[in-house]
Design an enzyme around this catalytic site. Structure first.
Site, PDB file in Angstrom:
ATOM      1  N   TYR A 156       0.839  -1.210   0.000  1.00 17.91           N
ATOM      2  CA  TYR A 156       0.000   0.000   0.000  1.00 17.91           C
ATOM      3  C   TYR A 156       0.873   1.260   0.000  1.00 17.91           C
ATOM      4  O   TYR A 156       0.624   2.204  -0.760  1.00 17.91           O
ATOM      5  CB  TYR A 156      -0.896  -0.060   1.237  1.00 17.91           C
ATOM      6  CG  TYR A 156      -1.940   1.021   1.371  1.00 17.91           C
ATOM      7  CD1 TYR A 156      -3.104   0.991   0.621  1.00 17.91           C
ATOM      8  CD2 TYR A 156      -1.780   2.054   2.295  1.00 17.91           C
ATOM      9  CE1 TYR A 156      -4.078   1.964   0.773  1.00 17.91           C
ATOM     10  CE2 TYR A 156      -2.750   3.027   2.470  1.00 17.91           C
ATOM     11  CZ  TYR A 156      -3.901   2.985   1.703  1.00 17.91           C
ATOM     12  OH  TYR A 156      -4.866   3.951   1.869  1.00 17.91           O
ATOM     13  N   LYS A 160       0.937   4.081  -2.885  1.00 16.61           N
ATOM     14  CA  LYS A 160       0.557   5.458  -2.559  1.00 16.61           C
ATOM     15  C   LYS A 160       1.716   6.433  -2.784  1.00 16.61           C
ATOM     16  O   LYS A 160       1.504   7.586  -3.154  1.00 16.61           O
ATOM     17  CB  LYS A 160       0.046   5.535  -1.112  1.00 16.61           C
ATOM     18  CG  LYS A 160      -1.269   4.790  -0.885  1.00 16.61           C
ATOM     19  CD  LYS A 160      -2.379   5.278  -1.798  1.00 16.61           C
ATOM     20  CE  LYS A 160      -3.760   4.779  -1.407  1.00 16.61           C
ATOM     21  NZ  LYS A 160      -4.799   5.226  -2.345  1.00 16.61           N
TER      22      LYS A 160
HETATM   23  P1  NAP Z   1     -13.573   2.190   1.012  1.00 16.99           P
HETATM   24  O1  NAP Z   1     -14.610   2.710   1.949  1.00 16.99           O
HETATM   25  O2  NAP Z   1     -13.005   0.833   1.255  1.00 16.99           O
HETATM   26  O3  NAP Z   1     -14.149   2.294  -0.483  1.00 16.99           O
HETATM   27  C1  NAP Z   1     -13.349   1.893  -1.552  1.00 16.99           C
HETATM   28  C2  NAP Z   1     -14.039   2.168  -2.870  1.00 16.99           C
HETATM   29  O4  NAP Z   1     -13.121   1.773  -3.922  1.00 16.99           O
HETATM   30  C3  NAP Z   1     -15.309   1.358  -3.044  1.00 16.99           C
HETATM   31  O5  NAP Z   1     -16.300   2.128  -3.680  1.00 16.99           O
HETATM   32  C4  NAP Z   1     -14.874   0.199  -3.950  1.00 16.99           C
HETATM   33  O6  NAP Z   1     -15.864  -0.276  -4.825  1.00 16.99           O
HETATM   34  C5  NAP Z   1     -13.809   0.893  -4.801  1.00 16.99           C
HETATM   35  N1  NAP Z   1     -12.905  -0.101  -5.384  1.00 16.99           N
HETATM   36  C6  NAP Z   1     -12.044  -0.927  -4.763  1.00 16.99           C
HETATM   37  N2  NAP Z   1     -11.414  -1.717  -5.665  1.00 16.99           N
HETATM   38  C7  NAP Z   1     -11.924  -1.382  -6.885  1.00 16.99           C
HETATM   39  C8  NAP Z   1     -11.713  -1.847  -8.204  1.00 16.99           C
HETATM   40  N3  NAP Z   1     -10.819  -2.808  -8.482  1.00 16.99           N
HETATM   41  N4  NAP Z   1     -12.402  -1.272  -9.210  1.00 16.99           N
HETATM   42  C9  NAP Z   1     -13.301  -0.299  -8.953  1.00 16.99           C
HETATM   43  N5  NAP Z   1     -13.552   0.192  -7.729  1.00 16.99           N
HETATM   44  C10 NAP Z   1     -12.867  -0.351  -6.711  1.00 16.99           C
HETATM   45  O7  NAP Z   1     -12.282   3.138   0.956  1.00 16.99           O
HETATM   46  P2  NAP Z   1     -12.068   4.630   1.554  1.00 16.99           P
HETATM   47  O8  NAP Z   1     -11.656   4.493   2.964  1.00 16.99           O
HETATM   48  O9  NAP Z   1     -13.206   5.506   1.181  1.00 16.99           O
HETATM   49  O10 NAP Z   1     -10.752   5.051   0.736  1.00 16.99           O
HETATM   50  C11 NAP Z   1     -10.822   5.751  -0.496  1.00 16.99           C
HETATM   51  C12 NAP Z   1      -9.411   6.103  -0.933  1.00 16.99           C
HETATM   52  O11 NAP Z   1      -8.775   6.881   0.077  1.00 16.99           O
HETATM   53  C13 NAP Z   1      -8.524   4.876  -1.143  1.00 16.99           C
HETATM   54  O12 NAP Z   1      -7.653   5.095  -2.225  1.00 16.99           O
HETATM   55  C14 NAP Z   1      -7.737   4.804   0.150  1.00 16.99           C
HETATM   56  O13 NAP Z   1      -6.504   4.151  -0.024  1.00 16.99           O
HETATM   57  C15 NAP Z   1      -7.559   6.279   0.463  1.00 16.99           C
HETATM   58  N6  NAP Z   1      -7.310   6.535   1.877  1.00 16.99           N
HETATM   59  C16 NAP Z   1      -8.215   6.198   2.837  1.00 16.99           C
HETATM   60  C17 NAP Z   1      -7.927   6.471   4.164  1.00 16.99           C
HETATM   61  C18 NAP Z   1      -8.884   6.137   5.265  1.00 16.99           C
HETATM   62  O14 NAP Z   1      -8.504   6.335   6.429  1.00 16.99           O
HETATM   63  N7  NAP Z   1     -10.086   5.678   4.989  1.00 16.99           N
HETATM   64  C19 NAP Z   1      -6.720   7.079   4.502  1.00 16.99           C
HETATM   65  C20 NAP Z   1      -5.819   7.412   3.501  1.00 16.99           C
HETATM   66  C21 NAP Z   1      -6.126   7.144   2.178  1.00 16.99           C
HETATM   67  P3  NAP Z   1     -17.180  -1.088  -4.284  1.00 16.99           P
HETATM   68  O15 NAP Z   1     -17.991  -0.069  -3.542  1.00 16.99           O
HETATM   69  O16 NAP Z   1     -17.820  -1.541  -5.539  1.00 16.99           O
HETATM   70  O17 NAP Z   1     -16.651  -2.178  -3.430  1.00 16.99           O
END
Ligand code: NAP
Length: 248
Positions: A156, A160
Site C-alpha cells: 500500500y 501510494k
Molecule cells: P472504502 O470505503 O473501502 O471504499 C473503496 C471504494 O473503492 C469502493 O467504492 C470500492 O468499490 C472501490 N474499489 C475498490 N477496488 C476497486 C476496483 N478494483 N475497481 C473499482 N472500484 C474499486 O475506501 P475509503 O476508505 O473511502 O478510501 C478511499 C481512498 O482513500 C482509497 O484510495 C484509500 O486508499 C484512500 N485513503 C483512505 C484512508 C482512510 O482512512 N479511509 C486514509 C488514507 C487514504 P465497491 O464499492 O464496488 O466495493
C-alpha cells in the site's frame, strides 16, 4: 469562498462508499455531473441514485479499475457519450495488509494494480480529451502511508508513494494544456477501510494525531472540490496532506 464550476463533468473512482462517495456528492452539490465508478454495480448505482434523489446529476458505471482494457473500454464509451470529462478523481483503493516476509505476489500485485496502475489507466484514457479542451483537473487520492511507510503495508505504501511521482510527471506533461494534477494524502478517515481497526489500534493512532480525532469524509471532499474548481487553477504537482497534523 464560493467555488466556480462551468458545466463540468467529473468521473470519480471508488464512488460507491466512503471518501469517494463523499467526493461525488460534494461535486454534485456544486452542480457538476458526476460519473460514479466502483467495482460493484450495486454500490455505484446506489451512490448515483442518492445524488439524483437529492437533486444532483449523476450516473453509475461499474468498472474494475485494476483492469487496463476495462478502463479503456469504459472511458471510450463515456467519451463518445459526453465528449469530454473535465475532472478525474482517482480514489479507488484497497488494502491487503501483511508483513513483507509473508506477503504473497498476489497481495502485492492487487494493491499496486488497484491503487496505482488505475490512476495511470484513467489518466491516459481521459486526459487527451481534457487537453483538446485546454482545461482539466486530475486529483489522485494517495495516503499519509505513502509519505511515512508503515509496517504491514509495504504494498500500500509503495502504491501510494508511486502516486506522488505520477502526479508530478502528469502535472509537468499537461501543464501547457491548462490541466492541473494534484494529490491528496488523507490521514485516518472514518470509512469501511478504517472500521476494521480494533479499539487498541484506533487509540494508538489517536495518540499520533495532534487534532485528536479521526477525519471525516467531508475533510477530504472539501479539498477535492476546491482542487477541482476554477479557483485552484494556479496549483499543480502538489500534495495536500489532510491528517489532523499527523505528518508535519
Ligand atoms: P472504502 O470505503 O473501502 O471504499 C473503496 C471504494 O473503492 C469502493 O467504492 C470500492 O468499490 C472501490 N474499489 C475498490 N477496488 C476497486 C476496483 N478494483 N475497481 C473499482 N472500484 C474499486 O475506501 P475509503 O476508505 O473511502 O478510501 C478511499 C481512498 O482513500 C482509497 O484510495 C484509500 O486508499 C484512500 N485513503 C483512505 C484512508 C482512510 O482512512 N479511509 C486514509 C488514507 C487514504 P465497491 O464499492 O464496488 O466495493
Amino acid at each position: 469562498m464560493k467555488l466556480t464550476f462551468e458545466n463540468r463533468k467529473a468521473l470519480v473512482t471508488g464512488a460507491g462508499r466512503g471518501i469517494g462517495k463523499a467526493i461525488a456528492e460534494e461535486l454534485a452539490r456544486q452542480g457538476v455531473h458526476v460519473i460514479c465508478v466502483s467495482q460493484n454495480p450495486a454500490s455505484c448505482g446506489a451512490a448515483a441514485e442518492a445524488i439524483q434523489a437529492s437533486g444532483g446529476s449523476a450516473e453509475a458505471q461499474a468498472v474494475d479499475v485494476s483492469d487496463s482494457a476495462a478502463v479503456q473500454a469504459a472511458a471510450d464509451s463515456l467519451l463518445k457519450e459526453h465528449g469530454t470529462i473535465d475532472i478525474l478523481v482517482n480514489n479507488a483503493g484497497i488494502t491487503r495488509d501483511t508483513l513483507v516476509m509473508r506477503m504473497k505476489d498476489e497481495e502485492w500485485d492487487a494493491v499496486i494494480r488497484t491503487n496505482l496502475n488505475s490512476c495511470f489507466y484513467w489518466s491516459r484514457a481521459l486526459m487527451q480529451s481534457m487537453a483538446r479542451k485546454r482545461w482539466g483537473r486530475v486529483i489522485n487520492i494517495s495516503s499519509v502511508i505513502g509519505l511515512m511507510g508503515n509496517a504491514g503495508q509495504a504494498n500500500y505504501a509503495a502504491a501510494k508513494a508511486g502516486i506522488f511521482g505520477l502526479t508530478k510527471s502528469l502535472a509537468r506533461e499537461f501543464s501547457k494544456r491548462n490541466i492541473t494534477v494534484n494529490a491528496v494524502a488523507p490521514g485516518f478517515i472514518k470509512t469501511d477501510m478504517t472500521e476494521v481497526l480494533n479499539e487498541e489500534v484506533t487509540q494508538a493512532i489517536l495518540q499520533q494525531i495532534p487534532l485528536k480525532r479521526l477525519g471525516d469524509v467531508a475533510d477530504i471532499s472539501n479539498i477535492v472540490a476546491f482542487l477541482a474548481s476554477e479557483e485552484s487553477g494556479y496549483i499543480t504537482g502538489q500534495t495536500f496532506t489532510v491528517d489532523g497534523g499527523m505528518v508535519m
